[in-house]
Design a protein around this motif. Structure first.
Motif, PDB file in Angstrom:
ATOM      1  N   THR A 118      -9.011   1.650   1.040  1.00  0.00           N
ATOM      2  CA  THR A 118      -7.461   1.433   1.310  1.00  0.00           C
ATOM      3  C   THR A 118      -6.683   2.745   1.814  1.00  0.00           C
ATOM      4  O   THR A 118      -6.987   3.744   1.759  1.00  0.00           O
ATOM      5  CB  THR A 118      -6.867   1.530  -0.362  1.00  0.00           C
ATOM      6  N   ALA A 121      -3.768  -6.366   1.610  1.00  0.00           N
ATOM      7  CA  ALA A 121      -3.067  -5.076   1.653  1.00  0.00           C
ATOM      8  C   ALA A 121      -2.138  -5.244   2.866  1.00  0.00           C
ATOM      9  O   ALA A 121      -2.387  -5.550   3.884  1.00  0.00           O
ATOM     10  CB  ALA A 121      -3.904  -4.181   1.502  1.00  0.00           C
ATOM     11  N   GLN A 123       0.687  -1.132  -0.278  1.00  0.00           N
ATOM     12  CA  GLN A 123       0.260  -0.070  -0.013  1.00  0.00           C
ATOM     13  C   GLN A 123       0.684   1.261   0.017  1.00  0.00           C
ATOM     14  O   GLN A 123       0.174   2.497   0.264  1.00  0.00           O
ATOM     15  CB  GLN A 123      -0.846  -0.008   1.194  1.00  0.00           C
ATOM     16  N   VAL A 154      -2.064  -0.847  -6.751  1.00  0.00           N
ATOM     17  CA  VAL A 154      -3.328  -1.063  -5.799  1.00  0.00           C
ATOM     18  C   VAL A 154      -4.511  -1.367  -6.682  1.00  0.00           C
ATOM     19  O   VAL A 154      -5.478  -2.098  -6.543  1.00  0.00           O
ATOM     20  CB  VAL A 154      -3.275   0.026  -4.669  1.00  0.00           C
TER      21      VAL A 154
END
Length: 371
Positions: free
Chosen positions: A268, A246, A216, A224
């Motif tokens: 995210t 992640a 990430q 991503v």
């Protein structure tokens, strides 16, 4: 100024070239003002005493005015480039944090990246508008990748006859062989009495696990995005069990959100350190059948944890029969920037290291699953 070539150079060079190339008027002057609003703020050019000054000046344009203007004055490809430079080169964040601006922008990948970088700055109203932009771009990415996935996982034609006579299933080889006795040498033709056709069947798909481990860190943002889209396209395919994980210094299993890549991307958290070894250890715990598992580590391999631990874990996975891919990029360009020393250490213990487009990864998975 009427010469198109001279006008183009005048737009590139700005006001300092007016003495030699002449002035601008009408739409050309508006284009010049729009370009100056953006590129007139370039500090590097200022340090080199190269100043792009033209038109009424950027101070007379708001971001909304500028967006409206470039949409009217330039072709779509140029508009996307100008928007990309605005958000990525000059960090004009109000393009994706101001509701009035968001309502005017045309969704494109550069703006998607900007939204994901700045979503923590957004109030609920802006976040709702930004989510629509994310949905539009992700929908387009999925539509394009899904075609590659369908092609990779398409059913093969079985070598057995079918009573359904469809042109796409015509068995030319068997038809010719069975009707050779009706060949007319003078006409050089075979007269077919009985045509033959093949049946279609799907490949037999033994169960496989595909575990995507996605770094990430900010530099990996394009990967991503495409990892989320790739996982969504693989999700639910016969014979494929997909996981999406992640990581930075922490590890988060996002598998429950794989079917909704928009929600996944909005969750995210970019930035922070990188502990690849910890992520690979987590993936190792998910493995059910080592010889039926692909672990794809999507990272720039700038390890913030223990490189020794990382190499040891990868070696153990490879020795038990797991396929380990080290992907320095998973996006449409597949143009990686990564720690080559760390990547080489992983390659030395059996990992396959490189870069792939999402379509290439889908084809790789299909090839293994279809065996």
């Amino acid at each position: 100024m009427t010469d198109a070539g001279l006008e183009r150079w005048r737009l590139i060079l700005g006001e300092p070239s007016a003495e030699g190339l002449g002035g601008l008027s009408g739409a050309a002057a508006e284009r010049d003002a729009a370009l100056d609003w953006l590129y007139g703020r370039d500090e590097e050019l200022a340090r080199r005493d190269i100043r792009r000054e033209g038109g009424p000046g950027r101070s007379q344009l708001s971001t909304v005015d500028w967006l409206d203007g470039i949409t009217r004055l330039f072709p779509k490809e140029t508009v996307e480039r100008l928007q990309r430079d605005a958000v990525e080169r000059y960090e004009i964040n109000d393009i994706v944090t101001d509701p009035a601006v968001l309502e005017r922008v045309e969704p494109n990948p550069a703006l998607l990246r900007a939204v994901l970088r700045t979503k923590h700055l957004m109030n609920p109203e802006v976040l709702r508008l930004a989510r629509r932009l994310v949905e539009a771009v992700v929908r387009d990415l999925i539509a394009r990748l899904a075609e590659d996935v369908r092609h990779s996982f398409a059913g093969a034609r079985a070598r057995r006859s079918s009573r359904f006579k469809q042109a796409r299933n015509f068995d030319a080889r068997r038809t010719i062989r069975a009707n050779l006795g009706r060949y007319n040498p003078e006409e050089q033709r075979i007269y077919v009495e009985t045509p033959y056709f093949l049946s279609r069947t799907r490949r037999h798909l033994a169960p496989w696990q595909v575990i995507l481990l996605v770094d990430q860190s900010g530099s990996m943002l394009p990967s991503v995005i495409h990892s989320a889209v790739t996982a969504a396209c693989l999700w639910g395919l016969p014979g494929v069990k997909t996981h999406l994980v992640a990581f930075d210094t922490e590890v988060v299993d996002l598998t429950e959100d794989v079917s909704d890549p928009v929600e996944l991307l909005m969750k995210t958290q970019l930035g922070g350190g990188t502990d690849i070894a910890r992520a690979v250890r987590f993936a190792a715990q998910l493995v059910e059948q080592p010889r039926r598992t692909i672990i794809a580590v999507v990272s720039d391999f700038f390890e913030g944890g223990s490189t020794t631990d990382l190499v040891r874990t990868v070696r153990n996975l490879v020795e038990q029969g797991t396929i380990v891919l080290g992907l320095a990029a998973l996006d449409e360009q597949a143009d990686p920037a990564y720690d080559r020393e760390c990547a080489q250490k992983l390659a030395d213990v059996g990992a396959s290291v490189g870069a792939m487009t999402p379509g290439e990864l889908a084809a790789f998975v299909a090839e293994r699953v279809g065996r």
